[in-house]
Design a protein around this motif. Structure first.
Motif, PDB file in Angstrom:
ATOM      1  N   SER A   1       0.838  -1.197   0.000  1.00  0.00           N
ATOM      2  CA  SER A   1       0.000   0.000   0.000  1.00  0.00           C
ATOM      3  C   SER A   1       0.872   1.246   0.000  1.00  0.00           C
ATOM      4  O   SER A   1       2.088   1.184   0.231  1.00  0.00           O
ATOM      5  CB  SER A   1      -0.937   0.001   1.221  1.00  0.00           C
ATOM      6  OG  SER A   1      -0.212  -0.222   2.404  1.00  0.00           O
TER       7      SER A   1
ATOM      8  N   CYS B   1       2.510   4.748   1.046  1.00  0.00           N
ATOM      9  CA  CYS B   1       2.908   5.483   2.240  1.00  0.00           C
ATOM     10  C   CYS B   1       2.453   6.930   2.094  1.00  0.00           C
ATOM     11  O   CYS B   1       2.784   7.603   1.104  1.00  0.00           O
ATOM     12  CB  CYS B   1       4.425   5.423   2.424  1.00  0.00           C
ATOM     13  SG  CYS B   1       5.037   6.447   3.786  1.00  0.00           S
TER      14      CYS B   1
ATOM     15  N   THR C   1       1.303  -3.041   4.509  1.00  0.00           N
ATOM     16  CA  THR C   1       0.307  -3.057   5.582  1.00  0.00           C
ATOM     17  C   THR C   1       0.051  -4.500   5.977  1.00  0.00           C
ATOM     18  O   THR C   1      -0.222  -5.348   5.120  1.00  0.00           O
ATOM     19  CB  THR C   1      -1.009  -2.402   5.133  1.00  0.00           C
ATOM     20  OG1 THR C   1      -0.779  -1.027   4.844  1.00  0.00           O
ATOM     21  CG2 THR C   1      -2.065  -2.499   6.238  1.00  0.00           C
TER      22      THR C   1
ATOM     23  N   SER D   1      -4.311  -3.479  12.153  1.00  0.00           N
ATOM     24  CA  SER D   1      -3.548  -3.150  10.943  1.00  0.00           C
ATOM     25  C   SER D   1      -2.293  -2.375  11.335  1.00  0.00           C
ATOM     26  O   SER D   1      -2.333  -1.494  12.195  1.00  0.00           O
ATOM     27  CB  SER D   1      -4.398  -2.325   9.970  1.00  0.00           C
ATOM     28  OG  SER D   1      -4.745  -1.087  10.534  1.00  0.00           O
ATOM     29  N   SER D   2      -1.174  -2.738  10.709  1.00  0.00           N
ATOM     30  CA  SER D   2       0.109  -2.092  10.990  1.00  0.00           C
ATOM     31  C   SER D   2       0.800  -1.788   9.672  1.00  0.00           C
ATOM     32  O   SER D   2       0.971  -2.689   8.826  1.00  0.00           O
ATOM     33  CB  SER D   2       0.984  -3.008  11.853  1.00  0.00           C
ATOM     34  OG  SER D   2       2.260  -2.440  12.036  1.00  0.00           O
ATOM     35  N   PHE D   3       1.171  -0.532   9.474  1.00  0.00           N
ATOM     36  CA  PHE D   3       1.831  -0.111   8.231  1.00  0.00           C
ATOM     37  C   PHE D   3       3.264   0.307   8.532  1.00  0.00           C
ATOM     38  O   PHE D   3       3.521   1.025   9.514  1.00  0.00           O
ATOM     39  CB  PHE D   3       1.074   1.058   7.586  1.00  0.00           C
ATOM     40  CG  PHE D   3       1.773   1.623   6.384  1.00  0.00           C
ATOM     41  CD1 PHE D   3       1.656   1.019   5.147  1.00  0.00           C
ATOM     42  CD2 PHE D   3       2.589   2.747   6.502  1.00  0.00           C
ATOM     43  CE1 PHE D   3       2.320   1.528   4.038  1.00  0.00           C
ATOM     44  CE2 PHE D   3       3.249   3.263   5.402  1.00  0.00           C
ATOM     45  CZ  PHE D   3       3.115   2.646   4.169  1.00  0.00           C
TER      46      PHE D   3
ATOM     47  N   SER E   1       5.793   4.597  10.336  1.00  0.00           N
ATOM     48  CA  SER E   1       4.938   3.473  10.715  1.00  0.00           C
ATOM     49  C   SER E   1       3.655   4.004  11.346  1.00  0.00           C
ATOM     50  O   SER E   1       3.613   5.118  11.879  1.00  0.00           O
ATOM     51  CB  SER E   1       5.663   2.534  11.685  1.00  0.00           C
ATOM     52  OG  SER E   1       5.968   3.215  12.887  1.00  0.00           O
TER      53      SER E   1
ATOM     54  N   THR F   1      -0.074   2.284  13.356  1.00  0.00           N
ATOM     55  CA  THR F   1      -0.847   1.124  13.800  1.00  0.00           C
ATOM     56  C   THR F   1      -2.225   1.577  14.249  1.00  0.00           C
ATOM     57  O   THR F   1      -2.354   2.603  14.926  1.00  0.00           O
ATOM     58  CB  THR F   1      -0.154   0.411  14.977  1.00  0.00           C
ATOM     59  OG1 THR F   1       1.162   0.034  14.571  1.00  0.00           O
ATOM     60  CG2 THR F   1      -0.922  -0.836  15.392  1.00  0.00           C
TER      61      THR F   1
END
Length: 447
Positions: A35, A37, A46, A62-64, A72, A74
Motif C-alpha cells: 500500500s 505510504c 500493511t 492493521s500495521s503499516f 509506521s 498502527t
C-alpha cells in the motif's frame, strides 16, 4: 485494498477468520498488502491480523511500515457491527499494574481523566489497541509535537502545556489514584478485566441508550428512526388516524378522522370527526384519553367579559352543564363529548333547544313557545357578552376541563372543586360492580 476487503478475501478459503491471539499459535500469520505510504508517497507494507480478544469480540489490527522513510502507523478496526447500546467504562487506576491493562479504543470513543480535567474527544484519534500507559504516552506525544513553535511564539501557553505534560507523565507512576473513563456510543470499546471471568471491583461498565445526536454522529439516525415503533405515543400525537364507518344520518360509507391531543395543564384527549360526502353531515366527538379520576370535578366559572367566550372547554360525555341565571340544566350524555370554546358550547346548546320539535314546532303550545323564545334570547345575550352569568360543569368522572387563562396562577373567576362520588354516580359510571383486584379462579366443573 481495504481492511474489510481483506477480510472478505481471507474468508473465501473457508477457514476460521477470527482466532484468539496466542503466542503459541504459529499458524496465525498476518496478511500482508502492498500500500501507499502517506508520508513519502512510496510503497510500503500493511499487515492485517484478524483476531479475537478474550471476553470481548473480534477486531482487525492493521500495521503499516515504510522501508523508504521508516514511517509506521498502527490502528484497529472493529470487525463487528455497531452495538445496540453505547458503553461507558470507568476504571479506578490504583496501582502500576493497572497501567498495563489492554484498551480497545474506537474512532468514536471519548477518553476522560476527571482529576486532570483532561479529555480526548471522539474522532480526534484513530482506533487503537494499546494500554492505559500507551494512551497517556500518545497524549503526551501529541502535546509535545508543537511545543518548540509555541515556546518561540507564546511562552506563557507553552509553559502551561509543559506543566500539564508533567502532570500526565506523573500519572504513569500512579503516586495517587485516578479515574480513567472511556465512553463509546458504538459500544465497541473495551477495557481489560485481568480477573475475568470474575468481577473486577475497580472497573464499572455501564451500557446506555444512544441519544439522537450520538446516533447521527455514527450515521444511524435514519436506521433508528425506521426501527422506532409506529404505534408510539409520540407518533400518535403527530398523526391523524382514519378508519371507515357509516354516516349516522344517511348510512352511506364515510371516513372518521381521529387524533390524540394534549390539552395544556390537563390531560390527553381523543378528537373524532366524521364527514359524509353523500349528505354533507358533519359531526365531532371527544373521548377522554385517560382513566376515570378518583374523584369527581365541579367547575364553576363566572362569565364577566365577552373575551371569556374564547376560552377552551372540554365537556366529556359524563358531564352535566348548569346555568343558574336561566334555570337551565343539561343532563349527562347530552351533546356527547365536546372540545370547543365556551361560545361554541353555548351555541350548541342553543341549537339543541331550537331543533326540538315539541317546543318550537307545530306540536308546541303558545305559552311554551313564548317561554322558550325568551330563554333563547337571554342565552344569546350571554353569548354576545351583554349579560353576566355563572356557568357550572359537573363531571363525576373528572374528565372535563375549562381553560385557565392565568395558568399556572389561579383564575379569580374560576373555581375547581373535587368531591367524592355518591353511590348513584358510581352506579351511572359502572364502577360499583367493577372489580380490578383479588380475582380468584373458579374451580373447574366435574361434569
Amino acid at each position: 485494498m481495504s481492511a474489510l476487503g481483506a477480510v472478505e478475501a481471507a474468508g473465501a478459503g473457508g477457514a476460521a477468520l477470527f482466532r484468539p491471539l496466542s503466542a503459541e499459535d504459529g499458524e496465525q500469520q498476518p496478511a500482508e498488502i502492498e500500500s501507499l505510504c502517506m508520508n513519502c508517497y512510496r510503497n510500503g507494507v500493511t499487515r492485517l491480523l484478524l483476531t479475537r480478544i478474550p471476553f470481548f469480540k473480534e477486531i482487525i489490527v492493521s500495521s503499516f511500515t515504510c522501508e523508504s522513510c521508516s514511517w509506521s502507523n498502527t490502528e484497529i478496526q472493529s470487525a463487528g457491527r455497531i452495538q445496540e447500546q453505547g458503553v461507558r467504562c470507568a476504571l479506578a487506576v490504583a496501582s502500576r499494574q493497572d497501567m498495563d491493562r489492554e484498551i480497545v479504543k474506537t474512532d468514536c470513543a471519548t477518553i476522560r481523566i476527571p482529576e486532570l480535567d483532561f479529555e480526548i474527544p471522539a474522532f480526534s484519534q484513530k482506533g487503537v489497541l494499546t494500554t492505559i500507559e500507551g494512551i497517556i504516552d500518545r497524549a503526551v506525544m501529541g502535546l509535545e509535537q508543537d511545543q518548540p513553535v509555541r515556546r518561540a511564539t507564546d511562552k506563557e501557553v507553552a509553559s502551561k502545556i509543559d506543566d500539564f505534560i508533567s502532570k500526565l507523565k506523573q500519572l504513569k507512576e500512579v503516586h495517587s489514584p485516578f479515574t480513567f473513563i472511556i465512553d463509546d456510543p458504538s459500544g465497541n470499546s473495551f477495557v481489560e478485566n485481568p480477573h475475568a471471568p470474575q468481577k473486577d471491583e475497580a472497573l464499572v461498565v455501564t451500557y446506555y441508550k444512544r441519544t439522537p445526536q450520538q446516533a447521527a454522529m455514527l450515521g444511524l439516525e435514519e436506521e433508528e428512526l425506521d426501527e422506532k415503533p409506529a404505534d408510539s405515543a409520540e407518533d400518535l400525537r403527530n398523526e391523524v388516524l382514519q378508519f371507515n364507518t357509516n354516516c349516522p344520518e344517511c348510512n352511506a360509507p364515510a371516513n372518521t378522522n381521529m387524533k390524540l391531543v394534549q390539552i395544556p395543564h390537563f390531560k390527553e384527549v381523543i378528537i373524532m370527526a366524521t364527514n359524509c360526502d353523500s349528505c354533507g353531515h358533519r359531526t365531532n366527538e371527544v373521548k377522554s384519553g385517560g382513566a376515570i379520576e378518583p374523584r369527581g370535578t365541579r367547575i364553576t366559572f363566572r362569565i364577566t367579559d365577552p373575551s371569556d367566550m374564547t376560552r377552551d372547554i372540554l365537556k366529556s360525555e359524563t358531564c352535566s352543564v348548569e346555568i343558574p341565571e336561566l334555570e337551565f340544566e343539561l343532563g349527562m350524555g347530552a351533546l356527547g363529548g365536546k372540545f370547543t370554546t365556551l361560545e361554541g358550547l353555548l351555541k350548541d346548546i342553543k341549537d339543541l333547544v331550537e331543533r326540538n320539535p315539541f317546543t318550537l314546532g307545530d306540536s308546541s303550545t303558545p305559552s311554551k313557545t313564548e317561554k322558550l323564545q325568551e330563554f333563547i334570547g337571554r342565552l344569546q345575550e350571554i353569548i354576545e357578552g351583554k349579560t353576566k352569568a355563572v356557568f357550572v360543569m359537573d363531571d363525576p368522572a373528572g374528565n372535563s376541563y375549562l381553560q385557565n387563562v392565568y395558568a399556572p396562577e389561579e383564575d379569580p373567576e374560576l373555581k375547581v372543586e373535587h368531591y367524592e362520588r355518591t353511590f348513584e354516580q358510581n352506579e351511572d359510571l359502572g364502577l360499583n360492580d367493577m372489580k380490578t383486584e383479588g380475582y380468584e379462579t373458579a374451580p373447574a366443573s366435574g361434569r
